[in-house]
Design a protein around this motif. Structure first.
Motif, mmCIF file in Angstrom:
data_model
loop_
_atom_site.group_PDB
_atom_site.id
_atom_site.type_symbol
_atom_site.label_atom_id
_atom_site.label_comp_id
_atom_site.label_asym_id
_atom_site.label_seq_id
_atom_site.Cartn_x
_atom_site.Cartn_y
_atom_site.Cartn_z
ATOM 1 N N LYS A 9 0.852 -1.058 -0.154
ATOM 2 C CA LYS A 9 0.041 -0.156 0.128
ATOM 3 C C LYS A 9 0.890 1.188 0.004
ATOM 4 N N PHE A 43 2.420 -4.230 3.507
ATOM 5 C CA PHE A 43 1.269 -4.013 4.570
ATOM 6 C C PHE A 43 0.713 -5.361 4.609
ATOM 7 N N TYR A 95 -2.716 -7.475 7.059
ATOM 8 C CA TYR A 95 -3.945 -7.488 8.078
ATOM 9 C C TYR A 95 -3.891 -8.932 8.770
ATOM 10 N N ASP A 123 -11.996 -1.793 0.887
ATOM 11 C CA ASP A 123 -11.009 -1.338 1.690
ATOM 12 C C ASP A 123 -9.727 -2.061 1.722
ATOM 13 N N LYS A 124 -9.926 -3.364 1.302
ATOM 14 C CA LYS A 124 -8.858 -4.161 1.226
ATOM 15 C C LYS A 124 -8.442 -4.898 -0.030
ATOM 16 N N HIS A 143 -2.894 -3.190 8.699
ATOM 17 C CA HIS A 143 -4.203 -2.541 8.472
ATOM 18 C C HIS A 143 -5.359 -2.691 9.596
#
Length: 315
Positions: free
Chosen positions: A62, A67, A69, A88-89, A130
């Motif tokens: 990102k 990045f 999660y 958003d992902k 994230h």
């Protein structure tokens, strides 16, 4: 104490190549790790383990940097489908699913693993997350906590093998590497080659001097070593992101006209260390010199290789 016991790891390339779907398992470990690129998600979610309870990592980039999660689910496949549809992902490109054989992990287990992984990732600071606030640890029995910590220890062996390095702790507390007293004793006895050899790098133009030791296969720059105060090489070159990471993680700190290491840090190579210290790409084997002998790292390395026994060609 360093655990020197070997571990047997099995990687299976489902698609026949290392960039496709992969399973990873350690001998005598109930855990199961499954890696899939987002482009193969449809096929991946048809697999049995995709329906198990577990934790998962979403990995990608990102704004030009790594990045990630970290999440948990009682049904990994259902959760992955939700993430794939979420606007958003859109950044993630790879999913790593961690479960246990026969679906042995329960909801409390996976919530514990998720919370611990988030804390570990943030403490190391290698990859921004994230995730929002870190979830609280669920209430587990003392026995279950011990099981989950053992599970995590084995997982930390598997993840680097599948090129997930966000949990590798390369920074060390100041002074945690071989003590100066031990090294000085070795020099006096002229037996420094029996212990960890120490190397030094100097950048006289800016009055910069750094020290490092080669310990257990890691090239560790020691606390107190000086370095150039900023990156002076081209933007986007290979070690530029690492320089930013070291500043973010509190490994180096600016002091006046230079910067200083405030923690010991294990680099992947002498060149990586030299490049960070110079603030631009540098040839580490030529820049670092062994303290005891004054020879370059490259010359020292050649001496170690030349000292290896050779088989008699006549045999």
């Amino acid at each position: 104490m360093i655990d020197t016991k070997g571990r047997s790891l099995e990687l299976f390339y489902i698609d026949g190549h290392p960039d496709g779907m992969i399973t990873a398992e350690l001998f005598n470990w109930t855990g199961h790790v499954f890696v899939t690129p987002r482009t193969r998600l449809t096929e991946a979610l048809k697999r049995e383990e995709a329906g198990y309870a577990g934790v998962y990592l979403l990995l990608g980039e990102k704004e030009g940097e790594d990045f990630a999660y970290i999440g948990e689910a009682e049904d990994l496949g259902v959760r992955l489908k939700q993430h794939a549809a979420a606007s958003d992902k859109d950044w993630w490109e790879t999913a790593v699913l961690v479960s246990a054989s026969a679906n042995r992990l329960n909801k409390a287990h996976v919530k514990y693993l998720e919370a611990r992984l988030i804390v570990m990732a943030r403490e190391i600071g290698h990859t921004p997350l994230h995730n929002g606030n870190a979830p609280k640890l669920p209430g587990l029995t003392e026995a279950d906590i011990a099981k989950m910590e053992a599970f995590l220890a084995s997982l930390m062996v598997v993840l680097p093998a599948i090129r997930v390095d966000m949990f590798i702790q390369r920074s060390r507390p100041a002074g945690s590497t071989t003590s100066a007293v031990t090294r000085q004793t070795a020099w006096v006895n002229e037996r420094s080659s029996d212990l960890e050899p120490e190397f030094t790098l100097k950048y006289p133009k800016y009055e910069i001097e750094a020290h490092a030791v080669l310990q257990d296969g890691e090239f560790i720059v020691l606390t107190g070593s000086r370095l150039y105060p900023c990156w002076q090489g081209k933007e986007g070159t290979s070690y530029h992101p690492l320089r930013d990471e070291l500043e973010r993680g509190g490994v180096i700190r600016c002091e006046g006209q230079s910067a200083v290491f405030v923690k010991d840090y294990a680099f992947s190579s002498p060149s990586a260390a030299a490049s960070i210290i110079y603030g631009r790409p540098a040839n580490g084997p030529d820049k670092w010199h062994q303290v005891h002998s004054g020879i370059t790292y490259k010359e020292w390395e050649n001496r170690q290789l030349d000292a290896l026994p050779t088989e008699d060609a006549a045999e």
